[in-house]
Design a protein around this motif. Structure first.
Motif, PDB file in Angstrom:
ATOM      1  N   ILE A  60       0.863  -1.173   0.000  1.00 42.01           N
ATOM      2  CA  ILE A  60       0.000   0.000   0.000  1.00 42.01           C
ATOM      3  C   ILE A  60       0.902   1.226   0.000  1.00 42.01           C
ATOM      4  O   ILE A  60       1.624   1.466   0.959  1.00 42.01           O
ATOM      5  N   LEU A  61       0.899   1.969  -1.096  1.00 40.80           N
ATOM      6  CA  LEU A  61       1.692   3.187  -1.195  1.00 40.80           C
ATOM      7  C   LEU A  61       0.843   4.315  -0.639  1.00 40.80           C
ATOM      8  O   LEU A  61      -0.252   4.584  -1.130  1.00 40.80           O
ATOM      9  N   MET A  62       1.355   4.974   0.400  1.00 36.72           N
ATOM     10  CA  MET A  62       0.507   5.938   1.087  1.00 36.72           C
ATOM     11  C   MET A  62       1.095   7.321   1.216  1.00 36.72           C
ATOM     12  O   MET A  62       0.467   8.194   1.775  1.00 36.72           O
ATOM     13  N   GLY A  63       2.270   7.553   0.710  1.00 36.86           N
ATOM     14  CA  GLY A  63       2.835   8.886   0.834  1.00 36.86           C
ATOM     15  C   GLY A  63       3.188   9.189   2.276  1.00 36.86           C
ATOM     16  O   GLY A  63       3.532   8.316   3.049  1.00 36.86           O
ATOM     17  N   HIS A  64       3.102  10.462   2.645  1.00 37.87           N
ATOM     18  CA  HIS A  64       3.420  10.866   4.013  1.00 37.87           C
ATOM     19  C   HIS A  64       2.333  10.381   4.963  1.00 37.87           C
ATOM     20  O   HIS A  64       1.178  10.249   4.590  1.00 37.87           O
TER      21      HIS A  64
END
Length: 118
Positions: A60-64
C-alpha cells in the motif's frame, strides 16, 4: 566488472514517504520508508523482518503519514531483504499491474521524487 543495469530509472523519494505491507495470514503489518522507486519496483527501509518466504504481497503506497493524498495497493514480489544496522532494506518488484495501477504509480512517482544520478 560489475555494472548496475536497470530497465527503469530509479528515483529517490522525498523524506517520509511510506509504504505499508500487510503480511498475508498474519495480524502483523510492516510499515517502512520508501528509499527509492521506479516503474518496476521499490526499495523499502523498515525495522521488522519480513519472512523471505513471502512470495506475493499487496504493498500500500501511502505517501506521508499525514498526507491527504489517496492511497492505493500495488501487487509486488519480495526480491531481497538485507539487514542494515538496526533495521532492514527490502526490494520489491511490481507484478502484473493493471492500467489503472500503472497510472496511479506514475502519478505517485512524479509527485513525490527527487531524481538520482546513477
Amino acid at each position: 566488472m560489475n555494472h548496475d543495469l536497470r530497465k527503469q530509472t530509479r528515483y529517490r523519494m522525498r523524506n517520509g514517504m511510506l509504504a505499508v505491507l500487510p503480511l498475508p495470514g498474519q495480524t502483523r503489518t510492516i510499515v517502512g520508508q520508501i528509499v527509492d522507486i521506479s516503474e518496476s519496483g521499490l526499495a523499502l527501509k523498515h525495522t521488522d523482518e519480513i519472512a523471505m518466504s513471502l512470495n506475493r504481497a499487496e504493498l500500500i503506497l501511502m505517501g506521508h503519514e499525514e498526507s491527504v493524498d489517496p492511497t492505493f495497493e500495488i501487487p509486488a514480489r519480495l526480491v531481497y531483504e538485507k539487514e542494515q544496522g538496526e533495521g532492514y532494506r527490502s526490494g520489491f518488484r511490481f507484478d502484473d499491474l493493471s492500467r489503472e495501477q500503472m497510472y496511479q504509480l506514475s502519478c505517485f512517482i512524479r509527485s513525490n521524487i527527487e531524481p538520482i544520478a546513477v
